[in-house]
Design a protein around this motif. Structure first.
Motif, PDB file in Angstrom:
ATOM      1  N   THR A  46       0.836  -1.208   0.000  1.00  0.00           N
ATOM      2  CA  THR A  46       0.000   0.000   0.000  1.00  0.00           C
ATOM      3  C   THR A  46       0.865   1.249   0.000  1.00  0.00           C
ATOM      4  O   THR A  46       0.592   2.208  -0.739  1.00  0.00           O
ATOM      5  CB  THR A  46      -0.933   0.008   1.224  1.00  0.00           C
ATOM      6  N   TYR A  49       2.371   1.617  -3.454  1.00  0.00           N
ATOM      7  CA  TYR A  49       1.352   2.028  -4.425  1.00  0.00           C
ATOM      8  C   TYR A  49       1.019   3.508  -4.278  1.00  0.00           C
ATOM      9  O   TYR A  49       0.922   4.243  -5.285  1.00  0.00           O
ATOM     10  CB  TYR A  49       0.089   1.185  -4.229  1.00  0.00           C
ATOM     11  N   ILE A  50       0.849   3.967  -3.044  1.00  0.00           N
ATOM     12  CA  ILE A  50       0.484   5.365  -2.809  1.00  0.00           C
ATOM     13  C   ILE A  50       1.589   6.302  -3.275  1.00  0.00           C
ATOM     14  O   ILE A  50       1.330   7.299  -3.963  1.00  0.00           O
ATOM     15  CB  ILE A  50       0.167   5.586  -1.311  1.00  0.00           C
ATOM     16  N   ARG A 303      -3.591  10.019   2.057  1.00  0.00           N
ATOM     17  CA  ARG A 303      -3.751   9.195   0.846  1.00  0.00           C
ATOM     18  C   ARG A 303      -4.373   7.840   1.166  1.00  0.00           C
ATOM     19  O   ARG A 303      -5.182   7.327   0.390  1.00  0.00           O
ATOM     20  CB  ARG A 303      -2.402   8.996   0.163  1.00  0.00           C
ATOM     21  N   LEU A 307      -7.810   6.513  -0.281  1.00  0.00           N
ATOM     22  CA  LEU A 307      -7.854   5.242  -0.996  1.00  0.00           C
ATOM     23  C   LEU A 307      -8.978   4.361  -0.474  1.00  0.00           C
ATOM     24  O   LEU A 307      -9.717   3.747  -1.241  1.00  0.00           O
ATOM     25  CB  LEU A 307      -6.509   4.517  -0.857  1.00  0.00           C
ATOM     26  N   THR A 311     -12.380   3.028  -2.395  1.00  0.00           N
ATOM     27  CA  THR A 311     -12.699   1.600  -2.411  1.00  0.00           C
ATOM     28  C   THR A 311     -14.087   1.334  -1.868  1.00  0.00           C
ATOM     29  O   THR A 311     -14.854   0.548  -2.408  1.00  0.00           O
ATOM     30  CB  THR A 311     -11.669   0.819  -1.583  1.00  0.00           C
TER      31      THR A 311
END
Length: 317
Positions: A46, A49-50, A303, A307, A311
């Motif tokens: 995570t 990805y961020i 973030r 996220l 979702t």
């Protein structure tokens, strides 16, 4: 059936043990350990990805954080699946070459992580003590070179390890006292003079962990000297940018130093303590680092919340 204590001139395999005295419980203990491993992998993925998808986070501090997260995934993956196999399927035998590879991976990745933590300390030093030079000192190409240097350094420090292990004869027991292969553990099984291995281990610890921790401490002393001359508001902001990294440093170095001390000064029959400490050393930092940076770093926290909102809205009918 082959006797694990049979005398041979060289070992073709080793036997990994789980948790001595807790053989009946380790099947169930594997479930929380597996959960922590999955949390570590997902948490660090995570973070990566961020940082990768948010252009505003393409700064040295966050790029180094991505390197740290990637190393955390590799370190935990180098040991945890094997540990789960021991706890769940009683798969205790590991071939000599596989043990050597695992040993090399764990030690070299640890050296790389120590280098990245040092680079993060340097980043904080430049950002706080020389803010006007930060953008020119830590450019993206230079950050990339630092990351490559961490890989080269960790690999080079551990390059002699296979040679020093393969030269040893193992003519007594081949039962290791851990759930994975460590240099300190394997060399104790040799029936030959291991002074070369001991000296090599000390050189690696001093030149990597010792030097890195010293330079990190020095950087924070210089940071502290600069921060004390700022206003209260500026002090709070400066310390706020360092808290996450200081936590990551303690999370990494304290278990490592504790494990090294136990191996050097502890006794082999007190086997449960070093096993627990070794598991903490390889599993706790990958689990806690994403939590620390997710909670303490405002940009990462925002973030992550965004996220999860996206979702949640996507999954709503």
């Amino acid at each position: 059936m082959v006797d694990p204590n049979s005398s041979e001139s060289s070992a073709t395999y080793f036997i990994l043990i789980g948790l001595p005295g807790l053989e009946e419980a380790q099947f169930w203990l594997a479930f929380p350990l597996c959960s922590l491993y999955l949390i570590a992998v997902l948490g660090n993925l995570t973070i990566i990805y961020i940082v990768r998808t948010e252009h505003s986070l393409h700064e040295p501090m966050y790029i180094f954080l991505c390197m740290l997260s990637g190393l955390d995934i590799l370190i935990s993956t180098s040991s945890m699946p094997r540990m789960m196999a021991i706890f769940w399927f009683n798969s205790t035998i590991i071939q000599f070459d596989a043990c050597l590879l695992q040993m090399f991976a764990i030690h070299s990745l640890s050296g790389m992580e120590s280098t990245v933590l040092l680079a993060m300390a340097f980043d904080r030093y430049v950002a706080i003590c020389h803010p006007l030079r930060h953008a020119t000192v830590l450019t993206l190409p230079r950050v990339t070179k630092i990351g490559m240097a961490a890989v080269v350094r960790g690999t080079a420090l551990m390059a002699p390890l296979p040679i020093f292990i393969k030269r040893l004869p193992f003519c007594h027991s081949n039962i290791l006292s851990h759930s994975y292969c460590l240099h300190q553990d394997v060399m104790k099984l040799a029936c030959a003079d291991i002074r070369v291995n001991i000296i090599y281990g000390l050189i690696v610890i001093i030149s990597a962990i010792g030097l890195d921790s010293l330079l990190i401490s020095l950087s924070y002393l210089l940071i502290l000297k600069t921060v004390l001359g700022l206003t209260r508001e500026a002090q709070a902001k400066a310390f706020g940018t360092c808290v996450s990294h200081i936590c990551a440093v303690f999370i990494f170095y304290v278990p490592f130093i504790g494990l090294s001390m136990v191996h050097r000064f502890g006794k082999r029959h007190d086997s449960l303590l070093p096993i627990i400490m070794a598991n903490i050393y390889l599993l706790v930092p990958p689990v806690l680092n994403p939590v620390v940076y997710g909670v303490k770093t405002k940009e990462i926290r925002q973030r992550i919340l965004r996220l999860f909102r996206v979702t949640t809205h996507t999954s709503d009918p």
